[in-house]
Structure formats: structure tokens, C-alpha cells
Enzyme design. Structure first.
Site, short mmCIF file in Angstrom:
data_model
loop_
_atom_site.label_atom_id
_atom_site.label_comp_id
_atom_site.label_asym_id
_atom_site.label_seq_id
_atom_site.Cartn_x
_atom_site.Cartn_y
_atom_site.Cartn_z
N ILE A 8 5.07 -0.45 -56.01
CA ILE A 8 6.09 -0.45 -56.88
C ILE A 8 7.59 -1.02 -56.65
CG2 ILE A 8 7.08 1.71 -56.06
CD1 ILE A 8 6.89 2.73 -59.09
N ASN A 21 10.75 14.08 -52.07
CA ASN A 21 10.69 15.56 -51.74
C ASN A 21 12.00 16.22 -51.99
OD1 ASN A 21 12.20 15.39 -49.21
ND2 ASN A 21 10.52 14.36 -48.44
N VAL A 30 4.92 6.54 -50.94
CA VAL A 30 5.86 5.73 -51.81
C VAL A 30 7.29 5.72 -51.71
CG1 VAL A 30 6.05 7.31 -53.70
CG2 VAL A 30 5.91 4.83 -54.22
N ASP A 31 7.72 6.95 -51.09
CA ASP A 31 9.09 7.22 -50.87
C ASP A 31 9.44 6.44 -49.45
OD1 ASP A 31 11.36 8.65 -50.66
OD2 ASP A 31 10.45 10.50 -50.02
N SER A 114 2.87 12.83 -56.94
CA SER A 114 2.09 14.30 -56.44
C SER A 114 0.61 13.87 -55.91
CB SER A 114 2.26 15.43 -57.41
OG SER A 114 3.42 15.93 -57.34
N TYR A 118 1.02 15.33 -51.51
CA TYR A 118 1.10 16.44 -52.33
C TYR A 118 -0.44 17.00 -52.91
CZ TYR A 118 6.12 16.86 -51.84
OH TYR A 118 7.45 16.90 -51.21
P1 ADP Z 1 3.51 12.82 -53.20
O1 ADP Z 1 3.99 13.49 -52.01
O2 ADP Z 1 4.17 13.05 -54.45
O3 ADP Z 1 1.97 13.00 -53.19
P2 ADP Z 1 2.99 10.08 -51.87
O4 ADP Z 1 3.77 9.04 -51.73
O5 ADP Z 1 2.07 10.74 -50.72
O6 ADP Z 1 3.64 11.47 -52.81
O7 ADP Z 1 1.85 9.50 -53.02
C1 ADP Z 1 2.15 9.55 -54.40
C2 ADP Z 1 1.31 8.22 -54.71
O8 ADP Z 1 2.07 6.96 -54.57
C3 ADP Z 1 -0.04 8.13 -54.15
O9 ADP Z 1 -1.19 7.89 -55.51
C4 ADP Z 1 -0.08 6.97 -53.45
O10 ADP Z 1 -1.15 6.24 -53.54
C5 ADP Z 1 1.25 6.03 -54.01
N1 ADP Z 1 1.82 5.15 -53.23
C6 ADP Z 1 2.00 5.02 -51.93
N2 ADP Z 1 2.61 3.72 -51.53
C7 ADP Z 1 3.21 3.15 -52.86
C8 ADP Z 1 3.65 1.93 -53.29
N3 ADP Z 1 4.29 1.30 -52.36
N4 ADP Z 1 3.78 1.73 -54.42
C9 ADP Z 1 3.22 2.81 -55.38
N5 ADP Z 1 2.66 3.58 -55.10
C10 ADP Z 1 2.37 3.91 -53.84
#
Ligand code: ADP
Length: 164
Positions: A8, A21, A30-31, A114, A118
Site C-alpha cells: 500500500i 492499533n 501494514v502499520d 483486521s 487481528y
Molecule cells: P491487523 O492488526 O489489522 O490485522 P495487519 O497489518 O496485521 O493488521 O494485517 C492487515 C492486512 O494488511 C493483512 O491482510 C496483511 O496481509 C496486510 N499487509 C501487510 N503489509 C502490507 C503492506 N505493506 N501493504 C498492504 N497490506 C499489507
């Protein structure tokens, strides 16, 4: 609505959404990717805001990233489905869409909120995400929304559901 596969932080959009969070102090997934790519300005702005409740959203600078802002929303932790998870997930999408509209953004990219750490079931999360965005765009057609799927499983689910 559009579905793409990838990171993203590398899309073209006015703003991107972070699956944060409630502390807003950063995490993995992603955070972590957004904070790494955007640099310390984003964290500084998050600290100033101080936190965000589940289902709500806030906006900060995008730091070094080429966006007009990063919208941080907090999706629910999946606790089996009887703790308001679906409503809270819909609310996280809606709160983000409202901020984008308020700011006059023309395009917004969402991660699959999530569905990582999550633990929200991916099919159900996709259904809620698509439905919530679709309902919003019906009354506000000016916004272009992209679902950015990082993992193959989500990508296939979204592609299938959007085609319907
Ligand atoms: P949550 O705590 O809300 O579950 P996560 O970051 O663990 O957040 O995961 C949310 C989604 O983000 C997952 O589907 C994961 O595959 C996705 N994700 C992880 N890294 C990236 C990225 N760089 N760009 C877009 N999506 C991502």
C-alpha cells in the site's frame, strides 16, 4: 472500486489507510510498513493525537510518502464474532471514508483491515469492506476507492467478490 495486489505504500492515491492499533504507536504488518516508508513524522503526529478507539479513524501527515495524508483506523480484534466485530470493522471503513470526504480527497487506498494479526476471517472482512464502501459511494460517488491486497488469499477473495 478497484482491487490491486501489492504494498500500500507504493500505490497512487490521495491518501492511504493504515490498519493501526489503538495506541497509534506503530506495530507490525501494514502499520510497520507505513511507518518505515513514511519516516518519523508520522509517528510524531500519532503521538500528538494520543490514540484512537476501535472503529474510529484519525488523519496525519504522510511524512516522506507521496500522499496528502495517512488515515489511521483501528479495526477490531476477532474474538469469535459475538463481540461486535462486524459492526466495528464496518465502522473503521466508514470513519476512514468520512475523513477522506471531509478532506476532499479523490482517491483512497485501503489495506485489508483486521485480517492480519487481528485474525478477522478474510471472507467476512472482505464482504463487510466491499459492502460498506459500496454503500458510501452510492451517496458519494466522487471518491475512487482501491483495495490493496498484500496476500494472495485476500487478493483472490476480493477479485471474486468485486466481479459479482
Ligand atoms: P491487523 O492488526 O489489522 O490485522 P495487519 O497489518 O496485521 O493488521 O494485517 C492487515 C492486512 O494488511 C493483512 O491482510 C496483511 O496481509 C496486510 N499487509 C501487510 N503489509 C502490507 C503492506 N505493506 N501493504 C498492504 N497490506 C499489507
Amino acid at each position: 472500486m478497484e482491487v490491486i495486489k501489492g504494498d500500500i505504500t507504493r500505490v497512487e492515491a490521495d491518501a492511504i489507510v493504515n490498519a493501526a492499533n489503538s495506541s497509534l504507536l506503530g506495530g507490525g504488518g501494514v502499520d510497520g510498513a507505513i511507518h518505515r516508508a513514511g519516516g518519523p513524522q508520522i509517528l510524531a503526529a500519532c503521538k500528538k493525537i494520543g490514540g484512537c478507539e476501535t472503529g474510529q479513524a484519525v488523519i496525519t501527515t504522510a511524512g516522506n510518502l507521496p500522499f496528502k495524508g495517512v488515515i489511521h483506523t483501528v479495526g477490531p480484534v476477532w474474538r469469535g464474532g459475538n463481540s461486535g466485530e462486524s459492526e466495528l470493522l464496518a465502522s473503521a471503513y466508514l470513519a476512514s471514508l468520512r475523513i477522506a470526504k471531509e478532506k476532499g480527497f479523490q482517491s483512497l487506498a485501503f489495506p485489508n483491515i483486521s485480517t492480519g494479526v487481528y485474525g478477522f476471517p478474510k471472507e467476512l472482512a472482505a464482504k463487510i469492506a466491499i459492502q460498506t464502501v459500496q454503500d458510501f459511494l452510492r451517496s458519494d460517488p466522487g471518491l475512487s476507492v482501491m483495495f490493496v491486497c498484500f496476500d494472495e488469499e485476500n487478493f483472490l477473495i476480493y477479485k471474486e467478490m468485486i466481479q459479482r
